[in-house]
Design an enzyme around this catalytic site. Structure first.
Site, short mmCIF file in Angstrom:
data_model
loop_
_atom_site.label_atom_id
_atom_site.label_comp_id
_atom_site.label_asym_id
_atom_site.label_seq_id
_atom_site.Cartn_x
_atom_site.Cartn_y
_atom_site.Cartn_z
N ASP A 113 0.82 -1.21 0.00
CA ASP A 113 0.00 0.00 0.00
C ASP A 113 0.86 1.26 0.00
O ASP A 113 0.56 2.24 0.68
CB ASP A 113 -0.95 -0.01 1.19
CG ASP A 113 -2.10 0.98 1.04
OD1 ASP A 113 -2.43 1.34 -0.10
OD2 ASP A 113 -2.65 1.42 2.08
N ASP A 153 -2.70 -4.58 -5.75
CA ASP A 153 -2.09 -3.25 -5.95
C ASP A 153 -0.58 -3.28 -6.16
O ASP A 153 0.04 -2.23 -6.34
CB ASP A 153 -2.40 -2.31 -4.78
CG ASP A 153 -3.86 -1.89 -4.74
OD1 ASP A 153 -4.51 -1.91 -5.79
OD2 ASP A 153 -4.35 -1.56 -3.65
N ASP A 303 -11.70 0.63 4.29
CA ASP A 303 -10.55 0.92 3.45
C ASP A 303 -9.50 1.74 4.19
O ASP A 303 -8.36 1.84 3.75
CB ASP A 303 -10.98 1.70 2.21
CG ASP A 303 -11.92 0.91 1.32
OD1 ASP A 303 -11.63 -0.26 1.06
OD2 ASP A 303 -12.95 1.47 0.90
#
Length: 329
Positions: A113, A153, A303
């Site tokens: 992230d 991601d 999130d």
């Protein structure tokens, strides 16, 4: 030969090739036929399920149970999972005993992230630690069926890494694909490709190629996002066109439909007025296009400290988020 060729047939082919001096490229993982025949495994310890069990008198519990916690969704594994071999092996074993296909997410690369930063305090301590971790992850699946979403991601976030760190990440992802190819022959693994608005199709295809897409079943899209399945499928076709232009095989893909019932509104972090999408199901096993719609993100899982849940950390189940997703509020 069909992509779902059995491991025994591959072994025989390799033996024959060795005798003649030919080089053989390993076949892709078997198609997720267990899921098609018997369905996906429902995680009895998902965040929504644990909340429902602990709050039976809450007025939201019945709706969350019927619409979310009773449905199959992925379980995520990372640095919080303890001994990864034990954690993954136990989960896959439970699904095997139930005769269902489990969906697992590996989420433990160094600097996870790195762009969003809501989960940036997690991940492996370095490249060596990750190699050990992901090899144990794959090894613990053994010869049992499982579906794995590989590092959400990770490729889309390369832009937020320096050149050296980005190169290291690509190498780690390729190593990971090789581990699943070699250690978990019945796992159907999807290397995450981000989503249709994050990076372009040429960039996504180039990164998938460098990260070892040829070693796994295909790629995943829309993980933890809200874009419609039609939007992601159109993007996937462009990605496959780009892979084909590189001389690579077109591959199947899966889409996260956990929260895409209404599509997106431009925000990725706990936006309001979104809705759960089609529950996990196999779409088509022809090996060419949309293979499955999967709840990869657990509906109701925050999130981050943002949007409609400013005080709920990333990865934490929030019953109000879940309730609103059920009703589209």
């Amino acid at each position: 030969m069909k992509r779902s060729v059995r491991v025994t047939a591959v072994a025989a082919l390799l033996v024959a090739a060795a005798a003649t001096g030919l080089t053989v490229v390993a076949a892709r993982a078997e198609e997720p036929s267990v899921a098609a025949a018997s369905g996906f495994y429902v995680d009895p310890r998902s965040g929504p399920a644990q909340w429902v069990a602990a709050h039976p008198a809450d007025g939201r519990a019945a709706g969350i149970k019927s619409s979310i916690s009773s449905k199959p969704m992925a379980r995520w594994f990372g640095d919080w999972s303890g001994n990864i071999g034990t954690a993954v092996g136990g989960y896959v074993g439970a699904a095997a005993r139930a005769g269902k296909m489990p969906v697992l997410v590996s989420y433990n690369l160094p600097q996870i992230d790195v762009c969003g930063k809501e989960s940036a305090d997690g991940g492996s301590s370095g490249a060596s630690a990750y190699r050990t971790w992901i090899a144990a992850f794959a090894d613990s699946i053994r010869d049992r069926p499982a579906m794995v979403i590989l590092e959400p991601d990770s490729l889309a976030d390369l832009d937020c890494l320096g050149a050296s760190a980005a190169s290291t990440r690509l190498g780690l992802l390729k190593f990971a694909t090789e581990q699943f190819r070699d250690r978990a022959p019945k796992a159907t693994v999807y290397l995450d490709g981000g989503n249709s608005v994050y990076r372009t199709a040429p960039v996504t295809a180039d990164r998938l190629s460098k990260a070892g897409i040829q070693n796994v079943r295909g790629f995943s899209l829309n993980v933890s996002n809200f874009h419609t399945t039609a939007q992601e499928s159109a993007f996937a076709e462009k990605v496959n066109d780009q892979l084909a232009a590189q001389g690579l095989e077109r591959v199947p893909y899966v889409v996260d439909t956990s929260r895409n019932g209404k599509g997106g509104n431009g925000s990725w972090c706990n936006p309001d007025a979104r809705q759960i999408g089609t529950t996990s199901a196999i779409q088509d096993l022809d090996g060419k296009g949309l293979e499955a719609r999967i709840w990869i993100k657990a509906p109701g899982q925050s999130d981050g400290t943002c949007g409609i849940a400013p005080n709920t950390p990333a990865g934490t189940f929030d019953p109000q988020i879940a309730y609103d997703l059920i009703h589209g509020y």
